[in-house]
Design an enzyme around this catalytic site. Structure first.
Site, short mmCIF file in Angstrom:
data_model
loop_
_atom_site.label_atom_id
_atom_site.label_comp_id
_atom_site.label_asym_id
_atom_site.label_seq_id
_atom_site.Cartn_x
_atom_site.Cartn_y
_atom_site.Cartn_z
CG ASP A 157 -1.42 -0.86 1.95
OD1 ASP A 157 -1.32 -2.01 0.89
OD2 ASP A 157 -2.28 -1.52 2.70
CD GLN A 173 2.39 -1.32 5.05
OE1 GLN A 173 1.73 -2.32 5.23
NE2 GLN A 173 2.94 -0.23 6.16
CB SER A 214 -1.62 1.12 5.59
OG SER A 214 -0.69 0.46 4.91
NE ARG A 273 -5.81 -4.71 7.87
CZ ARG A 273 -5.75 -5.66 8.06
NH1 ARG A 273 -6.42 -6.44 9.33
NH2 ARG A 273 -7.08 -6.31 6.90
CD GLU A 327 -6.99 -5.10 4.17
OE1 GLU A 327 -6.21 -6.30 5.04
OE2 GLU A 327 -6.87 -5.02 3.18
C1 FRU Z 1 -3.96 -4.11 2.55
C2 FRU Z 1 -3.27 -3.96 4.18
C3 FRU Z 1 -3.19 -2.98 5.48
C4 FRU Z 1 -2.23 -2.98 5.80
C5 FRU Z 1 -1.27 -3.50 4.85
C6 FRU Z 1 0.19 -4.38 5.97
O1 FRU Z 1 -3.33 -4.58 2.03
O2 FRU Z 1 -3.70 -5.26 4.90
O3 FRU Z 1 -4.87 -3.54 5.87
O4 FRU Z 1 -2.10 -1.67 6.67
O5 FRU Z 1 -1.97 -3.87 3.78
O6 FRU Z 1 1.24 -3.79 5.31
#
Ligand code: FRU
Length: 613
Positions: A157, A173, A214, A273, A327
């Protein structure tokens, strides 16, 4: 110096200093001692900047490495240390530890029976010290040239994007220690034109609360958080045993962050999250939208100071697509074209359960009073599921905060959790989509929807016109147009199709690898077939046909198709329908051909631009 491996290793006593003389010296400045089948200590005695860690991709089990500085755990990282062969190395940065004793306390999980077995793993010999880590691009075939990619390692992300003083900041990420998901860290890149990106040092690293999932970042113009006017404040998920929300601030325009000593700032008793915050002009306070992932709803909070958050409401239970977890939310106002009215758009990324399997992004349009979001409904009271992208490879889409001129640019991760870890690139794994501007439009039925318009910066990279055509019939026989030899281009074309006609665009190379797009004038759909687009066999979920409603009724279609080394993004009728799909051709696509089934379609204009990048 090559490893000295002899039986001394087993008889060496661990005396006073680190290892006795003659014990396995793997490479100059690196001492290795195996203590058991799964336990090894590596002492760094050299004074270099980096220790290269050898990685073998096939293992699911990462070694856990506690990095000890003067005997205290300074960080914990997880690495797929190589066993039989090294696929690539990743740099462990020693510069923060200069002048201190550095020992890597490593627990592997490679099911070795004895110390003797463990010492055979190739990683021990190949841990070497170096002062420079070479990030020259080795992915000449598929690394995109005008999309954002990490220099090396895994990316998912986009995070914490904000604009300030002419610079677009993009965090993401990142796994700094491999090309699969792990060690989530906020990587950082910057750009002044949303096209050319400069890699910056990692911004936020895992800490005692967990890894850094994220989140978002804002410019605190009024110093509400107490870190000074225009401090940059980031909120992210601390992901350890549980998921909690944490804060960090930056006083150097997002280059470095200090985490808040009072973290976490939000805790709930279930998985939540990806906090996304924004200043609400109407209410004069901060809002935060947080994904209540497994409950498949979004939570909305308010705060005066970015630290104390009050839960106000939740949105989404039972609404829209519900198959996967919810998410990466976003919530922002957009103006209804031709009016001064505003509607709020709630972006909700879901995985799995996207329109073509795996990851996808749905949105809701409605009203927001600062505390509660209410979605517009159909006349029968139901809420329609609306997708932002009808391809397979656009996920975790969120917008830049503080963007100039009322713009709402977004970017997404150009992959899909179904196969992201299997795509055939290694040095870097994944790119972001092109930047797009969020705008509202009314479809042919008067229904309000969100368009993803290619950001205006993209028009500035148009180079030489490679092919052109005007006012031509699209006949029943294919007519071909050249693409540039490197395949990197934008195709901009407008055609008019009569009812019942079917217009086919084939983008291919002399090897016969092709993407086939079909506009069906009767059903008002556009499809994208990548089943024979090149290398597709790395995962069964990859070869696919995606299809978009085109939302028009008159058969008039404008397409802007952006082709990079491993992606195609199609924007129809100014972003009213969009398909983002990865492709991995062995050779660049060099030709576009057009035909219409009934020969009744008219090509108003076609231009193929090479790109200046
Ligand atoms: C979405 C996710 C988010 C999380 C991140 C972890 O792709 O699952 O919800 O914060 O990736 O890398």
């Amino acid at each position: 110096m090559k490893a000295i491996k002899n039986s001394c290793i087993f008889s060496a006593l661990f005396l006073g200093g680190f290892f006795m003389q003659g014990v396995a010296v793997a490479a100059e400045g690196v001492e290795v001692r195996h203590l058991g089948p799964t336990h090894t200590l590596v002492k760094v005695t050299g004074d270099n900047n980096y220790l290269l860690l050898p990685v073998q991709e096939v293992f699911e089990d990462d070694a856990r490495i506690n990095v000890l500085a003067d005997g205290k755990i300074a960080e914990t990282i997880y690495v797929r240390l190589s066993r039989t062969k090294t696929d690539y190395t990743v740099p462990f940065d020693l510069t923060p530890y200069k002048g201190r004793n550095v020992v890597l306390n490593i627990v592997t999980n490679q099911n070795r029976n004895s110390v003797r077995d463990a010492q055979d793993d190739v990683c021990w010999d190949e841990m070497v010290l170096t002062d420079n880590f070479d990030t020259t691009n080795t992915e000449l075939q598929w690394r995109p040239v005008y999309h954002h990619t990490p220099l090396y390692g895994w990316m998912n992300d986009p995070n914490g994007m904000f604009y300030k003083d002419g610079v677009w900041h993009l965090y993401y990420q990142k796994n700094p220690y491999g090309s699969k998901w792990q060690n989530m860290t906020w990587g950082h890149s910057t750009s002044t034109d949303l096209v050319n990106w400069t890699a910056q040092p990692d911004a936020i690293k895992p800490d005692g609360l967990g890894s850094i999932f994220s989140g978002s970042a804002v410019v605190d113009h009024d110093n509400t958080a107490g870190y000074g006017k225009d401090a940059v404040i980031a909120l992210f998920t601390s992901a350890g045993t549980s998921q909690m929300q944490s804060m960090a601030h930056s006083n150097d325009n997002g280059q470095t962050f200090l985490v808040y000593p009072g973290n976490p700032i939000i805790t709930l008793d279930s998985e939540a999250r990806d906090p996304n915050m924004f200043w609400n002009n109407e209410t004069g306070e901060w809002n935060l939208i947080l994904a209540h992932a497994l409950e498949k709803e979004m939570l909305i909070f308010t705060s005066p100071d970015l630290k104390e958050w009050t839960l106000q409401s939740s949105f989404g239970k039972g609404l829209g697509a519900q198959e996967g977890v919810w998410e990466c939310p976003d919530l922002f106002p957009l103006t209804i074209p031709g009016s001064d009215k505003t509607k709020w758009v709630l972006l909700c990324n879901i995985n799995p359960g996207g329109p073509f399997g795996g990851s996808g992004i749905q949105y809701f349009i409605g009203d927001f009073d600062g505390k509660k979001f209410t979605s517009d409904t159909n006349p029968d009271g139901t809420v329609a599921t609306k997708w932002l992208d009808f391809g397979k490879d656009n996920y975790a889409v969120v917008s830049w905060s503080n963007a100039p001129e009322g713009r709402r640019p977004v970017i997404g991760w150009m992959s899909n959790w179904q196969y992201a870890a299997d795509v055939p690139t290694i040095q870097f794994r994944s790119a972001n989509t092109l930047p797009r501007e969020m705008e509202l439009f009314s479809d042919a039925d008067g229904e309000l929807r969100v368009a993803s318009v290619p950001s205006p910066e993209l028009a500035k990279i148009r180079g030489k016109v490679i092919s052109t055509a005007d006012n031509k019939k699209i006949s029943g026989k294919p007519s071909s147009y050249k693409l540039p030899a490197d395949g990197i281009c934008e195709i901009d074309m407008t055609f008019q199709a009569k009812e019942n006609d079917l217009v086919t665009l084939t983008i291919d190379n002399p090897k016969g690898e092709k993407v086939i797009m079909k506009y069906d004038a009767k059903n008002h759909t556009m499809s994208f077939d990548r089943k024979e687009s090149g290398v597709v066999d790395f995962n069964t979920k990859f070869p696919a046909v995606t299809s978009a409603p085109t939302f028009e009724k008159d058969g008039k279609i404008n397409l802007r198709i952006f082709i990079d080394r491993s992606s195609m993004e199609m924007f129809g009728n100014n972003g009213q329908f969009v398909m983002t799909n990865l492709v991995f051709p062995e050779n660049p696509y060099t030709s576009l051909s057009l035909e219409s089934k009934n020969g009744t379609a008219q090509l108003d204009s076609l231009k193929v631009y090479s790109l200046n990048i």
